[in-house]
Design an enzyme around this catalytic site. Structure first.
Site, mmCIF file in Angstrom:
data_model
loop_
_atom_site.group_PDB
_atom_site.id
_atom_site.type_symbol
_atom_site.label_atom_id
_atom_site.label_comp_id
_atom_site.label_asym_id
_atom_site.label_seq_id
_atom_site.Cartn_x
_atom_site.Cartn_y
_atom_site.Cartn_z
ATOM 1 N N GLU A 87 -62.684 -3.969 33.298
ATOM 2 C CA GLU A 87 -62.881 -5.392 33.038
ATOM 3 C C GLU A 87 -64.223 -5.916 33.543
ATOM 4 O O GLU A 87 -64.609 -7.046 33.213
ATOM 5 C CB GLU A 87 -61.731 -6.185 33.668
ATOM 6 C CG GLU A 87 -60.407 -5.962 32.939
ATOM 7 C CD GLU A 87 -59.248 -6.703 33.573
ATOM 8 O OE1 GLU A 87 -59.366 -7.092 34.751
ATOM 9 O OE2 GLU A 87 -58.229 -6.888 32.886
ATOM 10 N N GLU A 118 -50.499 13.377 41.337
ATOM 11 C CA GLU A 118 -50.925 12.806 42.614
ATOM 12 C C GLU A 118 -50.904 13.829 43.754
ATOM 13 O O GLU A 118 -51.512 13.611 44.798
ATOM 14 C CB GLU A 118 -50.034 11.625 42.988
ATOM 15 C CG GLU A 118 -48.627 11.997 43.403
ATOM 16 C CD GLU A 118 -47.816 10.775 43.795
ATOM 17 O OE1 GLU A 118 -47.170 10.841 44.858
ATOM 18 O OE2 GLU A 118 -47.818 9.778 43.059
#
Length: 310
Positions: A87, A118
């Protein structure tokens, strides 16, 4: 007294006494229980405001020395980092490699849960190498529980190449991270409404923290005029409209004049404001902005005040 074997010291993994009967609650009661938990998040973020400010200063310092802000996370944490990075270009007109998001498992993890990624410490270290991290960069790990192996390995690797590092977590991290990171941001939101579902309060707190860090750093770098996004990139009709309205408001001109100014400025709203307010051509406006360090206020004075009722 020894804790039972099922007890987990991480706040994000503990049970919440306030929601222990959520499974027999009515629909409206479920909404109220979750909303009551969410209402505590802003306070937890405020409690670490000084650490957030420290992180903003570290980001600004990285930008000023030609470095980047690199987010590293897995699962929800990784997605939030990638989202914040994505963004920045449309909001602040930044190059796409200034704020970077790294997520365990790569692109496919953005749209599909690959939670096992992960645990891959080798991939964490390799991701730092692939991103060509060096001492100019600021690497911000994001791990709700503070213990994500991918993130720990990434931060460790970043530290070996001299990068500045930080961690956003909603639980106390391992001692090795607490001792080696340059900044720790630990909004303690407490146990989730649904035990261990860190996409909830922890995710909300993380989003608030990342919003503040990236926005604060961009403001400190001159990418706002008052509270106006003057460095936005007009990539859509909505953003083109916003850019024109900003020039109209700041310069007191009508929409056609604002549009012409932006076109003459090569699409730059910031440059258009300087051109109109100073009644100069593009080259002169560029020089004035450069002399002002990129800050419109320094180049042309204060923006107009917010009109009552708007």
């Amino acid at each position: 007294m020894t804790a039972p074997g099922y007890f987990d010291p991480r706040l994000t993994e503990q049970r919440n006494a306030r929601t222990e009967r959520i499974d027999v609650a009515s629909t409206l009661e479920i909404v109220d229980l979750i909303n009551a938990e969410d209402a505590t998040v802003a306070g937890a973020v405020r409690a670490v405001r000084q650490d957030i400010a420290r992180a903003i200063d570290l980001v600004v310092a990285a930008f000023q020395r030609g470095g980047r802000l690199v987010y590293v996370g897995a699962g929800t944490s990784g997605r939030l980092g990638v989202l914040d990075a994505a963004e920045c270009p449309p909001t602040f007109g930044t190059p796409p490699d200034l704020v970077v998001g790294i997520i365990a498992g790569g692109y496919q993890s953005l749209v599909k849960g690959l939670e096992g990624a992960e645990d891959d410490v080798n991939a964490g270290a390799q991701a730092i190498d692939n991103a060509r991290v060096d001492a100019k960069d600021f690497i911000l790990g994001i791990a709700a529980s503070g213990t994500t192996p991918f993130v720990r390995a990434a931060l460790s690797r970043a530290q070996t190449v001299g990068a500045v590092t930080g961690l956003v977590s909603c639980s106390d991290p391992p001692a090795v991270l607490a001792e080696t990171c340059d900044v720790l941001i630990l909004p303690k939101v407490g146990p989730e409404a649904l035990t261990g579902s860190t996409r909830m309060k922890a995710g909300t707190a993380t989003k608030l923290v990342l919003n503040t860090i990236s926005t604060g750093a961009m403001i400190r770098m001159g990418r706002a005029y008052g509270n106006l996004m003057v460095d936005l990139m007009a990539w859509s009709d909505k953003l083109r409209d916003r850019g024109e309205r900003i020039v109209m408001e700041c310069c007191g001109v009508d929409r056609p004049a604002a549009r012409r100014a932006i076109e003459a400025a090569g699409g730059s709203v910031k440059l258009a404001i300087v051109m109109v307010k100073k009644a100069v051509e593009k080259a002169t406006a560029e020089r004035l902005l450069e002399e002002a360090g990129g800050f419109v206020r320094r180049a042309v004075g204060d923006p107009p005040p917010v009109t009552a009722g708007r």
